[in-house]
Enzyme design. Sequence first.
Site, PDB file in Angstrom:
ATOM      1  N   GLY A  14      85.419 -96.736 -63.694  1.00  0.00           N
ATOM      2  CA  GLY A  14      85.799 -97.009 -65.078  1.00  0.00           C
ATOM      3  C   GLY A  14      86.931 -96.576 -65.642  1.00  0.00           C
ATOM      4  CG  ASN A  91      79.966 -91.359 -60.263  1.00  0.00           C
ATOM      5  OD1 ASN A  91      80.419 -92.500 -59.673  1.00  0.00           O
ATOM      6  ND2 ASN A  91      78.938 -90.532 -59.443  1.00  0.00           N
ATOM      7  CB  SER A 144      76.261 -88.953 -73.339  1.00  0.00           C
ATOM      8  OG  SER A 144      76.226 -89.257 -74.686  1.00  0.00           O
ATOM      9  CE1 TYR A 157      75.865 -94.495 -72.155  1.00  0.00           C
ATOM     10  CE2 TYR A 157      75.301 -92.941 -73.877  1.00  0.00           C
ATOM     11  CZ  TYR A 157      76.140 -93.392 -72.862  1.00  0.00           C
ATOM     12  OH  TYR A 157      77.340 -92.851 -72.453  1.00  0.00           O
ATOM     13  CB  CYS A 158      68.651 -91.244 -74.895  1.00  0.00           C
ATOM     14  SG  CYS A 158      69.420 -91.343 -76.095  1.00  0.00           S
TER      15      CYS A 158
END
Length: 251
Positions: A14, A91, A144, A157-158
């Site tokens: 990414g 990553n 995150s 996402y969490c």
Amino acid sequence: MNIDFKDKIVLVTGSTSGIGRQIAKQLLENGANVIINYGHNDRLAEETMKQLSNFKDNILLIKCDLSKENEVDNMFNKIKERFNKLDGLVNCAAYDKVLSIEDLTIEEYRHELDVNVVARWQCIKNAIPLMKKSDRPRVINIASRLGTKPMEDSVAYCTCEAATIMLTKCCALELSKYNIKVNTVSPSLTLTPLGMQSYSEEEIKATAEKNPSKRIGTVEDTANVVIFLLSDKADYINGENVNVNGGILLV
């Protein structure tokens, strides 16, 4: 941050925008050979290569949809053919779509898991044979703050980022026999295309005001920590989750 990465080979997934691009840029500036990966956006890939044209001889650009097992395998075959070793894996690729639990579909949930968890695991697994040939192998998973602190409308996402933090710990423990150090870096809201598409301008301003540091994170904030953890200066750090968030978890 000036750290010598001469002759080091690092894959950054990414890495044609946001934090990934900044990490790739700083690695190149410090002498590394960098595999730049992207999934779909050819325009961003072309833009990235133009921005990094001074380092073109040290870049291997690979288009690979990380949610597809065969494409990940093919990417690592190309890395093996070109370099036959890997010193670092970052990553960084991620996917996030803000949806409530009620609106989230099974397909959407599975896609987030594929990109944000399964692909990270697969990249690590495929990297192991190449990293055994390195004298200083490192893996950095970018997670995150939402892997530690939940937020509404971000259940997928969490969940993925919490899983990534545990993935790091498991890999750090199991791969220590190969001297592969594995750590997580967890940014807070950062000025990236992904961050900007997930929050309104008002939400971004409110988040900055709430943060003890009174600002939003920059790509440099995260990249500086990643560069340090990839270096020999971080040899005794393993299995950790390093929060780069200005203190937002304190409030």
